[in-house]
Design an enzyme around this catalytic site. Structure first.
Site, short mmCIF file in Angstrom:
data_model
loop_
_atom_site.label_atom_id
_atom_site.label_comp_id
_atom_site.label_asym_id
_atom_site.label_seq_id
_atom_site.Cartn_x
_atom_site.Cartn_y
_atom_site.Cartn_z
N GLU A 304 0.82 -1.22 0.00
CA GLU A 304 0.00 0.00 0.00
C GLU A 304 0.85 1.26 0.00
O GLU A 304 0.54 2.24 -0.68
CB GLU A 304 -0.95 0.01 1.21
CG GLU A 304 -1.97 -1.12 1.23
CD GLU A 304 -3.03 -1.03 0.14
OE1 GLU A 304 -3.02 -0.06 -0.63
OE2 GLU A 304 -3.86 -1.97 0.06
N ARG A 308 0.85 3.78 -3.27
CA ARG A 308 0.23 5.10 -3.02
C ARG A 308 1.29 6.17 -2.78
O ARG A 308 1.23 7.26 -3.37
CB ARG A 308 -0.72 5.03 -1.83
CG ARG A 308 -1.84 4.02 -2.03
CD ARG A 308 -2.86 4.04 -0.91
NE ARG A 308 -3.65 2.81 -0.89
CZ ARG A 308 -4.91 2.73 -0.51
NH1 ARG A 308 -5.55 3.80 -0.10
NH2 ARG A 308 -5.55 1.57 -0.52
N ASP A 437 -5.25 -9.87 -8.06
CA ASP A 437 -5.56 -8.99 -9.18
C ASP A 437 -4.36 -8.32 -9.85
O ASP A 437 -4.06 -8.53 -11.03
CB ASP A 437 -6.59 -7.93 -8.76
CG ASP A 437 -6.24 -7.21 -7.44
OD1 ASP A 437 -5.21 -7.54 -6.81
OD2 ASP A 437 -7.00 -6.31 -7.04
N GLU A 573 -11.94 0.77 -10.41
CA GLU A 573 -11.58 -0.16 -11.48
C GLU A 573 -12.43 -0.03 -12.75
O GLU A 573 -11.92 -0.08 -13.88
CB GLU A 573 -11.60 -1.61 -10.98
CG GLU A 573 -10.48 -1.95 -10.02
CD GLU A 573 -10.70 -1.41 -8.59
OE1 GLU A 573 -11.86 -1.04 -8.27
OE2 GLU A 573 -9.73 -1.36 -7.81
C1 DMJ Z 1 -6.20 0.60 -4.99
O1 DMJ Z 1 -5.42 0.82 -3.89
C2 DMJ Z 1 -5.44 -0.08 -6.09
O2 DMJ Z 1 -6.10 0.09 -7.28
C3 DMJ Z 1 -5.25 -1.52 -5.81
O3 DMJ Z 1 -4.62 -2.16 -6.87
C4 DMJ Z 1 -6.58 -2.17 -5.57
N1 DMJ Z 1 -7.32 -1.52 -4.56
C5 DMJ Z 1 -7.45 -0.08 -4.61
C6 DMJ Z 1 -8.59 0.44 -5.41
O4 DMJ Z 1 -9.71 -0.30 -5.41
#
Ligand code: DMJ
Length: 673
Positions: A304, A308, A437, A573
């Site tokens: 994270e 970010r 994912d 998404e």
């Molecule tokens: C974000 O932090 C990123 O896109 C991550 O890959 C998946 N979760 C969140 C958004 O849904």
């Protein structure tokens, strides 16, 4: 006139006679004779009347002047040649042009002289781009632009047709390189970009300082303006009630902390830049400069904080050219490195960035597969920028290791990996949703970032998509929507996370980069499904998870929602994929679908006092039950992708130059040196 031998020995008389009598003689009768013959005779007489010494001096002077003339003519010719032989853009300072210094500058033609002397005026010199914001589009007068170095025209008119042009142009370009775009389906992995290993040697400049081109400002569309308004509203809430904290709690007008690092502010930096919000950006920059401190005794999640914080700082550095953001990126990058000190080199999930220690979650020594394989774009870029290989080495090792692992099912990976053994755990469960994912997303994006040369990444990506087709695709009833389900120990489940909606965009991006054309058909089918996950719900907003109906039942829609899954976290998404689909096809329906979604966010999640909130129940329009939290990705991703979706300007984050990390932070595609 010489008087002859009779005068020999007498005083020389010729001086006076010639000088005083000549004209009178000629004009004897007062008439004026200026004939050529007379002038020639007269000059000759004068010459003959000079002493030998005088004649020698004059001859010497003539000879000297003639020699000087020849020398200076030769040098001037060379200088002229070197000026005219060089392309105009290559003409730098005087010093760079051999011979020019020796020539007499005063005789050089004015335009070339001015060009050659550009280096005398630093503000005009291409070597020294101004470190000042520039105007790119509309209000976006924050953006730094390197002076024009290449005069090729890149501006595209802001129409839908203009979006189709690049497809054509792209096709032509790719034909040259033996690569066919998504309408074809031929891959030529050996593109002309530099391999990462050779790019790593020298620190790199931000993309904003690469050869960029000025272009006419493209006016914002009404829909883009609506996104700007939404962003401002969200930002107002954050600024008023959560400034410098991780997340806004808009209903209670307070905040929540996760890492205590101003997560929303950092995640939103490049969005403000792209939206042209100068004042907001400047204020946030000040906070980064004065208040963002990583030397804190705090545990952060490696994934994270990489996507970010590190991702946000790197992309802001690239867009703004402001080295403050690179310095901060280096700092956090270094502080995250202890995570890789594990027996297997598969990183731990958590790092204490103040103490320099790392550890797995308390209950397991496993890490999540998506987490350890979705930090690569950022660390690789950090290596490229700093010239320090350690970042890239650490993350590349993870990818190489995962490439060789057993336990995959036709390219599909399990969700967990053990940090001691380096092996997959919890085998037999496969999903493109949570915990797996972005593994798939980053296979493709790393391949693109590195110039399409890392074949293992491509192999794994192509193999995985085949695995998806073979094991996870089904069609729902009654609308026959194609969806991606899950597989658990051989049993198919018709469950799909909203997170999976990154896939149509990723597939389309792959096809844009020359991958199989049938991936585009799948992308088109899946984005329709993702849209239906919104459209078939009472609020027009998707729940976190849906279950599709595999059998037609009277009165039933395709999408079923379980009570535990009916929350919406303002996730990006679907909007992300709509952006890619619109960019690559120009089909306006994708913009219209995005517009519906924005309106529903405004209707059901907007908090009047500032900010947007995630909600608990997308099925209850009269009370969607605010959860009182605005996730940082709403500003970092959702609104950014909305803004880009509503733009017809393909140069607004050009997808042939930038690749978005999984938190929507654009990072440069590595170009040849
Ligand atoms: C974000 O932090 C990123 O896109 C991550 O890959 C998946 N979760 C969140 C958004 O849904």
């Amino acid at each position: 006139m010489y008087s002859g031998p009779a005068a020999a020995g007498g005083p020389p008389r010729r001086d006076f006679i010639t000088l005083t009598l000549g004209p009178q003689e000629a004009g004897g009768a007062g008439g004026y004779n200026n004939s050529k013959a007379w002038r020639r005779r007269s000059c000759w007489r004068k010459w003959k009347q000079l002493s030998r010494l005088q004649r020698s001096v004059i001859l010497f002077l003539f000879a000297f002047l003639a020699v000087c003339g020849v020398i200076s003519y030769t040098n001037m010719g060379e200088a002229w040649k070197s000026l005219t032989d060089k392309p105009l853009d290559d003409q730098g300072t005087e010093q760079e042009i051999p011979g020019l210094k020796l020539a007499n500058p005063a005789v050089l033609p004015a335009p070339q002289k001015a060009e050659a002397n550009r280096g005398d005026y630093p503000e005009l010199s291409p070597q020294k781009p101004p470190k000042l914001p520039h105007v790119r589009r509309g209000s976006s007068n924050l953006q730094i632009k390197a002076p024009r170095r290449d005069t090729r025209l890149r501006t595209r008119p802001g129409t839908i047709r203009a979006v189709e042009e690049p497809v054509q142009a792209d096709k032509e370009e790719k034909t040259e390189k033996s690569v066919i775009s998504w309408r074809g389906a031929v891959i030529e992995p050996d593109q002309s970009t530099e391999p990462p290993s050779s790019k790593i040697k020298e620190p790199e400049k931000p993309l904003s300082e690469e050869a960029e081109h000025q272009k006419e400002p493209v006016p914002l569309t009404q829909r883009q303006l609506a996104v700007v308004e939404a962003f401002r509203h969200a930002w107002r809430g954050y600024r008023d009630f959560a400034w410098g904290h991780d997340e806004l709690k808009p209903v209670t007008k307070s905040y929540s902390e996760w890492f205590g690092l101003g997560l929303t502010l950092i995640d939103a930096l490049d969005t403000m830049w792209i939206l042209g919000l100068k004042e907001e950006f400047e204020e946030a920059r000040k906070w980064v400069a004065n208040d963002l401190v990583f030397d804190k005794n705090v545990d952060v999640n490696l994934f994270e904080s990489t996507i970010r914080i590190l991702g946000g700082l790197l992309s802001t550095y690239h867009l703004s050219g402001d080295s403050l953001f690179l310095e901060k990126a280096k700092d956090i990058g270094n502080r995250l490195m202890p995570a890789f000190k594990t027996p297997s080199k598969i990183p731990y999930s958590d790092v204490n960035i103040g103490r320099g220690t790392a550890h797995p979650p308390r209950w397991t020594s496993d890490s999540t597969v998506a987490e350890v394989t979705s930090i690569q774009l950022e660390f690789r870029e950090l290596s490229r920028l700093t010239g320090d290989e350690k970042f890239q080495k650490a993350v590349d090792e993870v990818m190489k290791h995962v490439h060789t692992l057993s336990g995959k099912n036709d390219g599909l990976v399990p969700m967990f990996i053990n940090t001691n053994s380096g092996q997959f755990t919890h085998l037999g469960v496969y999903t493109l949703g949570a915990r797996a994912d972005s593994y798939y997303e980053y296979l493709l994006k790393q391949w693109i970032q590195g110039g399409k040369k890392e074949n293992e990444l491509l192999e794994d990506y192509m193999g995985a998509i085949e695995g998806v087709k073979k094991h996870l695709l089904q069609k729902s009833e009654p609308k026959r929507l194609t969806f991606v389900g899950e597989l658990a120990h051989g049993h198919f489940s018709a469950k799909m996370d909203h997170l999976v909606c990154f896939l149509p965009g990723t597939l389309a991006l792959g096809v844009h980069n020359g991958l199989a054309a049938d991936h585009m058909e799948l992308a088109e089918a899946l984005i329709e499904t993702c849209y239906q996950m919104y459209a078939q719900v009472e609020t027009g907003l998707s729940p976190e998870i849906v279950h599709f109906n595999l059998h037609a039942q009277k009165g039933h829609k395709d999408v079923e929602i379980k009570p535990a899954d009916r929350h919406n976290l303002l996730r990006p998404e679907t909007v992300e994929s709509l952006f890619y689909m619109y960019r690559f096809t120009g089909d306006k329906k994708y913009q219209d679908w995005g517009w519906e979604i924005l309106q529903n966010f405004n209707k059901y999640t907007r908090v009047p006092t500032g900010g947007y909130t995630s909600i608990n129940n997308v099925q209850n329009p009269s009370n969607p039950e605010p959860r009182d939290k605005m996730e940082s990705f709403f500003l970092g991703e959702t609104l950014k992708y909305m803004f880009l979706l509503f733009s017809d300007d393909i140069d607004l984050i050009n997808l042939d130059k930038y690749v978005f990390n999984t938190e929507a932070h654009p990072l440069p595609i590595w170009m040849p040196a």
